[in-house]
Write a protein that holds these residues in place. Structure first.
Motif, PDB file in Angstrom:
ATOM      1  N   GLY A  38       0.789  -1.228   0.000  1.00  0.00           N
ATOM      2  CA  GLY A  38       0.000   0.000   0.000  1.00  0.00           C
ATOM      3  C   GLY A  38       0.816   1.272   0.000  1.00  0.00           C
ATOM      4  O   GLY A  38       0.547   2.209  -0.755  1.00  0.00           O
ATOM      5  N   GLU A  39       1.835   1.317   0.840  1.00  0.00           N
ATOM      6  CA  GLU A  39       2.641   2.539   0.935  1.00  0.00           C
ATOM      7  C   GLU A  39       3.387   2.814  -0.350  1.00  0.00           C
ATOM      8  O   GLU A  39       3.552   3.970  -0.754  1.00  0.00           O
ATOM      9  CB  GLU A  39       3.603   2.426   2.114  1.00  0.00           C
ATOM     10  N   GLU A  40       3.864   1.751  -1.010  1.00  0.00           N
ATOM     11  CA  GLU A  40       4.558   1.927  -2.296  1.00  0.00           C
ATOM     12  C   GLU A  40       3.592   2.399  -3.384  1.00  0.00           C
ATOM     13  O   GLU A  40       3.939   3.210  -4.251  1.00  0.00           O
ATOM     14  CB  GLU A  40       5.212   0.613  -2.729  1.00  0.00           C
ATOM     15  N   THR A  44       3.472   7.243  -0.214  1.00  0.00           N
ATOM     16  CA  THR A  44       3.693   7.987   1.025  1.00  0.00           C
ATOM     17  C   THR A  44       3.429   7.078   2.219  1.00  0.00           C
ATOM     18  O   THR A  44       2.711   6.083   2.113  1.00  0.00           O
ATOM     19  CB  THR A  44       2.775   9.220   1.104  1.00  0.00           C
ATOM     20  N   HIS A  45       4.037   7.455   3.362  1.00  0.00           N
ATOM     21  CA  HIS A  45       3.837   6.698   4.600  1.00  0.00           C
ATOM     22  C   HIS A  45       2.875   7.433   5.540  1.00  0.00           C
ATOM     23  O   HIS A  45       2.609   6.947   6.635  1.00  0.00           O
ATOM     24  CB  HIS A  45       5.180   6.495   5.313  1.00  0.00           C
ATOM     25  N   LYS A  46       2.361   8.574   5.123  1.00  0.00           N
ATOM     26  CA  LYS A  46       1.523   9.385   6.005  1.00  0.00           C
ATOM     27  C   LYS A  46       0.177   8.721   6.261  1.00  0.00           C
ATOM     28  O   LYS A  46      -0.478   8.231   5.336  1.00  0.00           O
ATOM     29  CB  LYS A  46       1.312  10.772   5.405  1.00  0.00           C
ATOM     30  N   ALA A  47      -0.213   8.730   7.533  1.00  0.00           N
ATOM     31  CA  ALA A  47      -1.451   8.069   7.931  1.00  0.00           C
ATOM     32  C   ALA A  47      -2.675   8.711   7.286  1.00  0.00           C
ATOM     33  O   ALA A  47      -3.623   8.031   6.899  1.00  0.00           O
ATOM     34  CB  ALA A  47      -1.589   8.077   9.448  1.00  0.00           C
ATOM     35  N   LYS A  50      -3.193   7.529   3.796  1.00  0.00           N
ATOM     36  CA  LYS A  50      -3.724   6.165   3.791  1.00  0.00           C
ATOM     37  C   LYS A  50      -5.214   6.159   4.104  1.00  0.00           C
ATOM     38  O   LYS A  50      -5.992   5.422   3.484  1.00  0.00           O
ATOM     39  CB  LYS A  50      -2.986   5.312   4.818  1.00  0.00           C
ATOM     40  N   CYS A  53      -6.857   7.401   0.787  1.00  0.00           N
ATOM     41  CA  CYS A  53      -6.662   6.603  -0.426  1.00  0.00           C
ATOM     42  C   CYS A  53      -7.169   5.173  -0.307  1.00  0.00           C
ATOM     43  O   CYS A  53      -7.779   4.643  -1.244  1.00  0.00           O
ATOM     44  CB  CYS A  53      -5.175   6.588  -0.797  1.00  0.00           C
ATOM     45  N   TYR A  54      -6.921   4.528   0.832  1.00  0.00           N
ATOM     46  CA  TYR A  54      -7.298   3.127   0.972  1.00  0.00           C
ATOM     47  C   TYR A  54      -8.801   2.901   0.791  1.00  0.00           C
ATOM     48  O   TYR A  54      -9.209   2.006   0.033  1.00  0.00           O
ATOM     49  CB  TYR A  54      -6.834   2.583   2.317  1.00  0.00           C
TER      50      TYR A  54
END
Length: 202
Positions: A38-40, A44-47, A50, A53-54
């Motif tokens: 997911g992060e790739e 981004t690694h920002k919560a 996520k 977008c998720y």
């Protein structure tokens, strides 16, 4: 709710499974992909990213399979309370377009639940130049006061034939059939020639 014949109930169940099973499989696949990469994917690694977008990505299976729209559908009965008929040009090309036209019919139906809805019926093709008779034939096909039914998973509204009608549409494939036949000559499903309401209406 009307008593749907057993073969038509099986048909509606299959229509549900055709949508729900692929949706579940796609959800599982996307869930795995997002969990693993997911992060790739979103970069981004920002919560917060996520959280936005998720859920949007997880909506894709519902859009592709049309599950929410099908789940809003149901098998119902009603009565025609108003009919609008308009003559137009046939969808055919060339000489056939000059020879043939069609009658567009929009009916207003009051469902047994009390809700009214407008529905565009299947256009009837006719030889051009026959004038008012074509409109009258269309009005005879969809008379005010006629009982109608809709089967879940189809696009058709079936008019229950009166004693003077000789034909009835198949609730699944919408092919014309003789009223005396029990099953559709094209798809083999039971023809609905009368509406029997269940003990408990919905």
């Amino acid at each position: 709710m009307w008593d749907v014949p057993p073969d038509l109930k099986n048909y509606t169940r299959r229509e549900v499974l055709k949508r729900v099973v692929p949706c579940i499989l796609l959800l599982a696949l996307l869930g795995y992909v997002l969990f693993s990469f997911g992060e790739e994917i979103i970069g981004t690694h920002k919560a917060l990213a996520k959280m936005i977008c998720y859920p949007l990505i997880m909506l894709i299976p519902f859009i592709l399979t049309g599950v929410p729209f099908k789940m809003l559908d149901s098998s119902w009965t009603g009565e025609i309370i108003h009919v609008t008929v308009k003559e137009g040009l046939s969808a055919a090309n060339g000489a056939a377009r000059r020879i043939y036209g069609d009658v567009k019919v929009i009916v207003t139906i009051r469902k047994t639940s009390g809700k009214a809805l407008r529905y565009k019926m299947q256009a009837a093709v006719f030889p051009r130049g026959e004038g008012k008779g074509n409109v009258e034939r269309a009005l005879n096909m969809y008379p005010v006061g006629a009982k109608v039914c809709h089967l879940y998973g189809t696009k058709h509204i079936v008019v229950i034939p009166s004693t003077s009608n000789t034909m009835v549409l198949c609730p699944v494939c919408a092919d014309d059939n003789d009223k005396e036949e029990r099953a559709c000559r094209s798809c083999g499903h039971t023809l609905v020639k009368d509406i029997k309401l269940s003990k408990y209406r919905k």
